[in-house]
Motif scaffolding. Structure first.
Motif, short mmCIF file in Angstrom:
data_model
loop_
_atom_site.label_atom_id
_atom_site.label_comp_id
_atom_site.label_asym_id
_atom_site.label_seq_id
_atom_site.Cartn_x
_atom_site.Cartn_y
_atom_site.Cartn_z
N SER A 1 0.91 -0.94 0.31
CA SER A 1 0.09 0.18 0.14
C SER A 1 1.38 0.86 0.12
N TYR B 1 -0.58 4.36 0.77
CA TYR B 1 -0.82 5.39 1.51
C TYR B 1 -0.34 5.05 3.36
N ARG C 1 -8.57 5.67 -5.13
CA ARG C 1 -9.25 4.90 -3.38
C ARG C 1 -11.00 5.38 -3.89
N THR D 1 -6.71 -0.13 1.82
CA THR D 1 -6.40 1.16 1.63
C THR D 1 -5.69 1.59 0.55
N ASP D 2 -5.33 0.29 -0.52
CA ASP D 2 -4.85 0.15 -1.93
C ASP D 2 -5.01 -1.00 -2.36
#
Length: 235
Positions: free
Chosen positions: A113, A115, A133, A148-149
């Motif tokens: 990820s 992020y 996102r 998150t990704d």
């Protein structure tokens, strides 16, 4: 654990050459390159570098490359497979981050990820970032999972995962981008242990040629596993 790091390449040119130079001579994992029908002399270059390479005569897609790597890993006694792109966005030095949760027994599948704290995505185009996102949120809602990704292709899997959780990787419709999301869906729904770790995704500074995903066709390739599996059209 015996680990196979697989690099997927299709006409990456100097980006692939630069990535190859990142791998230290004393790395503890095996390397496998998948040349997915390149016309830029990819296989010739890799053979000159004494690298193990599987070549597809035509461009079959990311999913077909990952499938070939999984089959190779099982056949040669590997326990873990890491998948990364040959376009230079992912950093070879971060491979240990993906392996740690598996080697410590905390996870069966590790998703990179950009992020998470410690991750980054220099030069990521704004529209691309917004799309990532939104798509991640959509997938999380379907799965009840707080990722998150979901689009980051820098991933690691225990190879026995593909025997423990029912899934059929040999379906032809999974040849393109579908397979990555098919596995993600199946592992989470099947109760597999999933972890995310921070990674870097470095985009070209000029903001051009940063992806091979084609509008409409490529987007549908990413979306349809979620549609098919949720509606139980495919298994």
């Amino acid at each position: 654990m015996r680990t196979l790091v697989t690099i997927l390449a299709f006409n990456e040119g100097d980006k692939l050459r630069s990535l190859v130079s990142q791998f230290a001579k004393d790395h503890t994992y095996s390397l496998l390159f998948i040349d997915d029908g390149s016309t830029d002399g990819c296989t010739d270059f890799l053979k000159q570098e004494r690298r193990t390479v599987i070549r597809h005569d035509t461009n079959r897609g990311v999913g077909a490359g990952i499938r070939a790597a999984i089959q190779y890993g099982k056949k040669h006694g590997h326990e873990v497979i890491v998948v990364m792109a040959g376009n230079g966005k992912m950093q070879a030095g971060e491979i240990p981050r993906l392996l740690e949760p598996i080697e410590s027994g905390k996870a069966d599948y590790v998703q990179g990820s950009r992020y998470l704290d410690g991750g980054s995505s220099p030069n990521l185009p704004r529209f691309r970032g917004l799309g990532i996102r939104l798509f991640t949120t959509f997938c999380n809602v379907l799965l009840g999972f707080k990722g998150t990704d979901v689009t980051c292709g820098f991933r690691a899997y225990r190879l026995d995962l593909f025997d423990k959780i029912p899934m059929n990787l040999d379906q032809e419709w999974l040849d393109k981008y579908e397979l990555e999301y098919y596995i993600h869906y199946k592992v989470i729904k099947g109760g597999g242990r999933v972890a995310e770790v921070p990674v870097s995704m470095v985009y070209p500074a000029e903001g051009k040629n940063y992806t091979k995903i084609r509008p409409i066709i490529g987007w549908w390739s990413m979306i349809r596993p979620w549609v098919y599996l949720t509606l139980r059209v495919r298994k």
